[in-house]
Structure formats: structure tokens, C-alpha cells
Design a protein around this motif. Sequence first.
Motif, short mmCIF file in Angstrom:
data_model
loop_
_atom_site.label_atom_id
_atom_site.label_comp_id
_atom_site.label_asym_id
_atom_site.label_seq_id
_atom_site.Cartn_x
_atom_site.Cartn_y
_atom_site.Cartn_z
N GLN A 483 1.09 -0.97 -0.44
CA GLN A 483 -0.66 0.12 -0.17
C GLN A 483 0.55 1.16 -0.40
OE1 GLN A 483 -3.31 -0.13 -0.52
NE2 GLN A 483 -3.78 -2.04 -0.15
N VAL A 484 2.09 1.27 0.56
CA VAL A 484 2.77 2.38 1.01
C VAL A 484 3.30 2.66 -0.42
CG1 VAL A 484 4.50 3.22 2.28
CG2 VAL A 484 3.01 2.26 3.35
N TYR A 485 3.98 1.63 -1.00
CA TYR A 485 5.05 2.02 -2.30
C TYR A 485 4.18 1.64 -3.31
CZ TYR A 485 8.95 1.32 0.50
OH TYR A 485 10.30 1.61 1.56
N GLY A 486 3.27 1.31 -3.23
CA GLY A 486 2.55 1.28 -4.59
C GLY A 486 2.61 -0.05 -5.71
N SER A 487 1.85 -1.18 -6.34
CA SER A 487 1.55 -2.31 -6.95
C SER A 487 2.90 -1.92 -7.47
CB SER A 487 0.93 -2.95 -7.67
OG SER A 487 1.17 -4.02 -8.01
N GLY A 488 4.03 -2.67 -8.11
CA GLY A 488 4.92 -3.07 -8.86
C GLY A 488 6.67 -2.59 -8.57
N VAL A 561 16.61 2.42 -7.14
CA VAL A 561 15.48 2.57 -7.01
C VAL A 561 14.70 3.88 -6.88
CG1 VAL A 561 14.10 1.72 -4.37
CG2 VAL A 561 16.69 1.04 -4.52
N PRO A 562 13.59 3.70 -7.80
CA PRO A 562 12.53 4.37 -8.78
C PRO A 562 11.53 5.29 -6.93
CG PRO A 562 12.01 2.57 -9.14
CD PRO A 562 12.85 2.22 -8.02
N VAL A 563 11.69 6.72 -7.42
CA VAL A 563 11.74 7.27 -5.86
C VAL A 563 10.45 7.33 -6.10
CG1 VAL A 563 11.09 9.86 -5.40
CG2 VAL A 563 13.31 9.14 -5.74
N VAL A 564 8.96 7.54 -4.44
CA VAL A 564 7.56 7.43 -5.31
C VAL A 564 7.26 8.79 -3.93
CG1 VAL A 564 5.80 5.90 -3.51
CG2 VAL A 564 8.62 4.58 -4.32
N ALA A 565 6.48 8.93 -4.62
CA ALA A 565 6.10 10.48 -4.18
C ALA A 565 4.82 10.18 -3.01
CB ALA A 565 4.95 11.42 -4.91
N LEU A 566 4.94 11.02 -1.66
CA LEU A 566 4.23 10.71 -0.49
C LEU A 566 2.73 10.99 -1.24
CD1 LEU A 566 5.77 13.32 1.81
CD2 LEU A 566 5.62 11.23 1.44
N GLN A 589 4.60 5.53 6.77
CA GLN A 589 5.18 6.92 5.90
C GLN A 589 6.28 6.29 5.20
OE1 GLN A 589 3.50 10.00 6.66
NE2 GLN A 589 5.09 10.42 5.34
N LEU A 590 5.48 6.54 4.24
CA LEU A 590 7.32 6.95 3.30
C LEU A 590 8.77 8.08 4.62
CD1 LEU A 590 5.79 6.85 0.03
CD2 LEU A 590 7.31 4.98 0.32
N VAL A 591 9.62 7.97 4.17
CA VAL A 591 11.08 8.79 4.83
C VAL A 591 11.50 9.04 3.74
CG1 VAL A 591 9.86 7.88 7.44
CG2 VAL A 591 11.50 6.88 6.36
N PRO A 592 12.45 9.74 3.71
CA PRO A 592 13.77 10.08 3.30
C PRO A 592 14.83 8.46 2.74
CG PRO A 592 13.87 12.29 3.75
CD PRO A 592 12.71 10.81 4.58
#
Length: 640
Positions: A483-488, A561-566, A589-592
Motif C-alpha cells: 500500500q505504501v510503495y504501490g504495486s510494481g 530504486v525509483p522514488v515514490v511520491a508522498l 509513512q514514506l521517509v528519505p
Amino acid sequence: RQGDNQPYGSVFENIFSASFPVGHPYHHDVIGSMNDLNAATLTDVKDWFKNWYGPNNAVLVLAGDIDLATAKEKALQFFGDIPASATVKKMPPMVVKRSTSTRATITDQVPQTRIYRSWNIPAVDTDVTDRMNLVSQVLGGSRSSRLDKRLVFEDKLADSVSTFAYGMEIGGIFVVQVDVKQGVDPAKVEAALDDELNKLITSGPTEAELAQAKTVIKAGFTRGVERIGGFGGKADVLAECAVFTGNPGCFTKTLSVVDKSTAQDIQATAAQWLSAGDYTLTVVPGARVPAIEAPAVANLKPAVIQPADPKYSSVPSTVNRSVGVPKTDRFPSLEFPYQHRATLSNGTKVLLAERPGLPVVHISMQFEGAGFASDSGGKDGLASFTMGMMDEGAGQLGALAFADRAESLGAIISTGGSLDTSSVSLSALKENLNDSLSLYTSVLLNPRFDQAEIDRVRASWIAQIKQEKAVPTGIGGRTLRKQVYGSGHPYAVPSSGLGEESSIATLTRADMQAWHTQFIRPDNATIMVVGDTTLEEMLPKLEAAFGGWKAPATAKPSGMVPVVALPKQNRVILIDQPGAVQANILIGQLVPSSMNENATEFEIANAVLGGEFSSRLNMNLRENKHWAYGSYSGVGGAIG
């Protein structure tokens, strides 16, 4: 309730109540029952504390960079004013040797049938319990033990086997635990278990088995006391000996018993304690049956405060406790071991830190970009599964022969991974370093990937995934990352790296060989060595082992690794767990990245928020509001 909410969570409460008679202190779980806890008054608790929780019933261990004079001064300063209580009388042994076999079956929301068989044995401070640890090692303490060899490798009736001798103050238990392979009749498992037990009781261990078991136990103790604290560390060993025996050095007796025990001793011990009186508990998949607790003990008289032991006295306090915990204003100088650096002829980097004292050398080879994220776009779980197969036989040795060889050397060779990296590690006794390093080299360069072992491990691996999905935090963790990073996304995988059943079922030997060639290579490897050695000693050994190892022609992994937007809004995901007696909440929560320039400051901030027992989350939700058993926060290392 926290235990009841886990799969197989009520097992040991069941085993203890069935193994020890009513009236025995071990008949009930020491944590108590909800009925008794709810019936207790604040006065009950305070009076119990006043009666027994005095310094004369406590053991304080100070271990580390401290001397005796300073230790005594500090102990007197901070604890010397506490008055004594009544002294707890040491309870006599209450060993309940059973003569009749009994059994029970319970249902629980578990993914597979599990069999527990237990016997009552003597207390912790006895030669019998020390020898029962040798019995445990021979029976089920390792991959090549008798039960593992029979149930997991040969008959393929079980996914895993474990044994342990649990010594307690006035008695103990010996337990065999078997996870039954799906579709297998548990009766067949028990028949094979009986057969192996009878063989050990009738003929005893071989000299080779006994020598190997002794090596494993002594090497484990040596590795444990490398640490200052923690389970098995110096402080733990000293405290346990002092509490149970009154002699902080009792471990020397245990090691002596292990060293001097003969095959005849082990046979006689097994025959005396494992021949009759077992209790078998089978847990099968089904509806979770709520535990039925006995009513609270009624009409208890108020506790009588026992007189303090008169042979002890206290001193006036010199500490002003009203101002709270003292603030640290001076810090000792901290000197890290010097990191010696070198490069092998094939370009592999070497870091070495000398740590003299105990005769142990640790080696770890870490591979960048070879973590669970490397599964992205391919088969889930491939990286973790391949790493897990690397020590299932290597070079000329099959899985069992490899395990025997490692244990006979007192070596531990382990493989594993994280999101971004994978590593192969060796912990070797200094006296057997050369032979251990040779075995370690074969794992890295020549893993066998035998098809028969792949099929065996695959079945157990899928069972392990199902076990993970039965644990509340396992279910939540698997869902949260996606859920946090997204499918794929490469990080949208279980933190365990186990993958999914459907993917593991399709993995082939060719998949593993190709992954090994692409990722386990010298041009993205770093060798780290710590222990009782020097760079001058180790470099020629490492050069001989790995200097001729050449990288493949394909480009090495980038590790990007691809960056993921908040996300733009919060989300709540609910997962139903039928029969649960407790809720588990995970918040992500996504963090740096850990590579961020402020990563250290972020770690410190996390420690204040939820990284320690005394952090804000836990003190608020657990200690102040009493809403949670515990509340913590953490951030894992990640390049992305």
C-alpha cells in the motif's frame, strides 16, 4: 491475551497444565490468568511487592568497561538505601517424573498441523539437564540431527523439527516440536518420531554425533559471551548462575559436564527421562477455541507483611531522586577499532577490524543490489530463495554432509538478505579457521542447487509463507508495504523477502543459477572481517580463496530504486482476523533514504518518538493511558 492472539499461542499454557499436577507451581502459566489479574486489588500487589521485592532477593550484574571498586561504589550509591525485605527461601526441587503417556488435540486458526511432545525433566542446575541439552542437539538441534534427517530429508513428513531442554528452578521440560507437511497423516509422523527416540534410547548416540553436539554447544557458549549483555551474553550468564545456584561461575560446571559426558551417559539419560510419561499435544487447523479460565481464587486473606531479614542493613541515601534521572554532562572518549582496508587482486574490497580476546573470527561478504528488490519485474522471492539454497549443499558435499562438516568444525555459515543487499557470513573458531574458510568459499563459488533439495525446501518455504500469513504482524506487514510503495515498486514486497506461494512454486534451478551468476559476483562484493586476527594473517587466506574469482561479462546491478511520491491523503485498511482477542495497528509513512545527509538525526528523532521503551509513544499509550501492550516506531535501512 497478546499470546492468545498468536497462532499456537495457547500451547505452552496447555502443556504446563497437563504436565504438572494441580498445586505444583508450574501447573499454571506464571503470567497468570485474566480472572486472577482482574480480581487482584492494588493492596494485593503492593503487599506482595513489600514482601519479596527487596535487594536481598535481587542480583545486580555490572559488565563491561568497569572495575570492581567503581562497581561497588555505584551500587552502594544508587541501591544501598533500599531496605531489605523478607528473604525468599529457595524452593526444593519438585520434579514430577510421569509414568503414563497422555495426549490432547486442540484446534486453532493455524496453517498446518503441529505436534508437540514433552517430558518432565529435572531442574536447571543439574547434570541431567546439561546432558539433556546434548540429547536435544543429537535429536533435533541441527539440520543433520536424527529427527531432521528422518522426518524432513528422508521420509519428507515434516517441514521443520525443533527440540529443546528447558530447565527451570525446581523442574524442567523437554520438548519436541514438528510442523507436519500438508496432507501427511500426523500418525505417520508420530510413528517415525517414536522409532528415532527408541533407537537413541536403545543404542545411544555415535561418537561422531556426540563430538559434534559438544562442539556446537561449546561454540555457542563462546559466541554468546562475546557480547557483554543480551541473552547469552556475559551479564546474562553471570546473573542466571547467581540466581539459580548462588554461584555466578556455575557455567564452568555445565561446560565440564558437557565435555566429560560419554555416549553411555547420553543413552542412559535419554532412557531414564524420555522412555515414558510423555504428553503429546496436536494442534490442527480449525476454529480457535477460546480458553476457559478457572474462576479467581475466592476469599483470600490479606497478605501479612513478613518481617525483613535482620541480617541486612541499609545506608542513608545520597541521591536526590526528586529531580529525576541525572543528566549526562560528560562522555567518555570512544575509540572504534581501526578499520584496515585492502583490495584483492580481482578488485573485491576488504575491511578488517581486530578484536582479540575470544578465539572467534567473523567474515561477511556483502553484495550490493542483490536484495529482495532485485525480484522487481521477475519472480517474487527469487533472491531470498536462492540465497536460502546456497548452503543446502556446496562443492562435493550434499545438504546433510555439508551441515555435518560445518558443525564438526564449530562453524556457522549463514546466508540472507535485506531490501537492497544480500550476504553470506561465516563465524569460525580460530583453531578451525582454514577448514571453515574452505567450506565458506564453496558456498559462494559452488552452490549445488540440487533439484531434490530445491523441491524439499520449496515445500517448507511455502509452509513458512503460510505461517507468516497467520501471524497478525505478518499479515499487516505484507499488506502495508504494497500500500505504501504501490504495486510494481521493488520495495512492495514482504519485509521477510519470502515472496508469494504462487511465485515460489514456479522457481526453477535455472532461475537460481542465473540469479547467482548475475548478483553473487566479486565486482559488487565487500568482505568484512572482525575477530581474533590481523590483516597480515587474513589477506593471504582471502586472496587464495577468492582472488581468482572473476566477474561475469554482464553489467553489475545498479541498485537504483525509483522514488515514490508522498500520497495526497491518509488511508485506513482493515483486515479481518476471525477469533482475534486483540487488535494490531501498523502505520506506514514514506521517509528519505538511509543515504540522506540527515539520516543520523532522523534515527535520533525516531528514538525520541518511538524507538525506545521510554520513548513518547510507549510512555503515552502504554504507561499513561494503558491502551496498548506496547507502541513503537522504527525505520529500516534502505537505499531508496
